[in-house]
Design a protein around this motif. Structure first.
Motif, short mmCIF file in Angstrom:
data_model
loop_
_atom_site.label_atom_id
_atom_site.label_comp_id
_atom_site.label_asym_id
_atom_site.label_seq_id
_atom_site.Cartn_x
_atom_site.Cartn_y
_atom_site.Cartn_z
N GLU A 173 53.40 45.73 46.26
CA GLU A 173 53.07 44.07 46.17
C GLU A 173 52.75 43.49 47.46
N SER A 174 52.04 42.49 47.30
CA SER A 174 51.55 41.57 48.85
C SER A 174 52.54 40.86 49.23
N LEU A 175 52.87 40.89 50.38
CA LEU A 175 53.83 39.77 51.04
C LEU A 175 53.11 38.67 51.64
N GLU A 176 53.75 37.60 52.34
CA GLU A 176 52.80 36.75 53.10
C GLU A 176 52.02 37.51 54.20
N THR A 177 52.75 38.45 54.76
CA THR A 177 51.80 39.26 55.66
C THR A 177 52.14 40.68 55.34
N GLY A 178 51.06 41.59 55.10
CA GLY A 178 51.41 42.99 54.65
C GLY A 178 51.82 43.16 53.08
N TYR A 179 52.34 44.36 53.17
CA TYR A 179 52.84 44.71 51.76
C TYR A 179 54.22 45.44 51.65
N ARG A 180 54.55 45.76 50.53
CA ARG A 180 55.68 46.67 50.46
C ARG A 180 55.66 47.35 49.40
N LEU A 181 56.47 48.39 49.08
CA LEU A 181 56.49 49.04 47.57
C LEU A 181 57.43 48.12 46.75
N THR A 182 57.04 48.30 45.43
CA THR A 182 57.78 47.88 44.44
C THR A 182 58.61 48.70 44.10
N PRO A 183 59.75 48.15 43.09
CA PRO A 183 60.76 49.19 42.88
C PRO A 183 59.87 50.44 41.95
#
Length: 197
Positions: A173-183
Motif C-alpha cells: 500500500e502507498s503511504l504519503e511517502t513510500g510504501y509498506r507491506l499490507t497484512p
C-alpha cells in the motif's frame, strides 16, 4: 492526477468536492475514477475556466481559505495551459483495501498468490523481481520510491509500475511517502521466507 493528503482528507470528510489544475489538455474525463489510499475518487466533470470564473465558493470547496489564495497557488504552477475545474466525489473504499487487510490466508490462497508471482516473474523481461521488491519494501517502509529504485539500480517510473502490480494483488500500500507491506503482503512474505537470515 495527484492529490495532497489534506485534499484527500477533505474529500473523505465532504469539505472538498472540486480541485483546480493547470493543463494544456485535461488529464482526466467525466466518469473516470482514480484509486487512492482514501478510496475511489470519481470525476464528475472537467471544465476549462478563466480566473474570472473562479468564485469564493470554488476556493472554499477546494480547500483554500480564499479565492485570492487559490489564484495565487494556480499562478505558481510551472505547467503551461488553461485552468480547469474538476468536480469530484468519493465513490467508496478501494476494493483492494479489504483484500489487503486480510492476513488470514488459506494454504490454497498462499499457493495461488505464489503462483501469480511466479507467472509475473516468468514474463518479466528482467530477472525475477517480485520477491525482491516485497522484501525491500518490508525492510524500508516509508522510503521514497526514488530511493527504493536506486537500491535495485532501477529507474523510478519502472519501479513504481512494478509496485502497482503488487498493490493490485493487495500486497503493498502507498503511504504519503513510500510504501509498506499490507497484512496480506506480510503473511505472504513470511510464507515465502519463513526463516529469514
Amino acid at each position: 492526477m495527484l492529490f495532497r493528503k489534506e485534499v484527500l482528507e477533505g474529500i473523505v470528510g465532504g469539505r472538498i468536492d472540486r480541485v483546480f489544475r493547470v493543463w494544456a489538455e485535461p488529464r482526466v474525463r467525466a466518469g473516470s475514477t482514480q484509486r487512492t489510499w482514501a478510496g475511489i475518487i470519481v470525476i464528475d466533470s472537467v471544465t476549462p475556466v478563466t480566473p474570472e470564473d473562479i468564485t469564493e465558493e470554488d476556493a472554499l470547496r477546494s480547500g483554500f481559505k480564499s479565492r485570492a489564495a487559490l489564484l495565487a497557488a494556480l499562478s505558481k504552477s510551472t505547467k503551461e495551459g488553461a485552468y480547469h475545474r474538476v468536480m469530484l466525489h468519493l465513490g467508496g473504499p478501494d476494493p483492494r483495501s479489504k483484500l489487503a487487510e486480510n492476513a488470514d490466508l488459506t494454504a490454497q490462497e498462499l499457493a495461488d498468490l505464489t503462483a501469480t508471482l511466479d507467472t509475473i516473474d516468468a514474463r518479466s523481461r528482467r530477472a525475477p523481481w517480485t520477491r525482491e521488491v516485497l522484501r525491500l519494501i518490508e525492510q524500508h517502509p516509508g522510503l521514497r520510491a526514488q530511493d527504493l529504485a536506486e537500491h535495485l539500480n532501477r529507474e523510478k517510473l519502472s519501479f513504481k509500475s512494478d509496485v502497482r502490480r503488487l498493490k493490485d494483488l493487495g500486497l503493498t500500500e502507498s503511504l504519503e511517502t513510500g510504501y509498506r507491506l499490507t497484512p496480506r503482503g506480510q503473511t505472504l512474505l513470511t510464507h515465502l521466507n519463513p526463516h529469514p537470515e
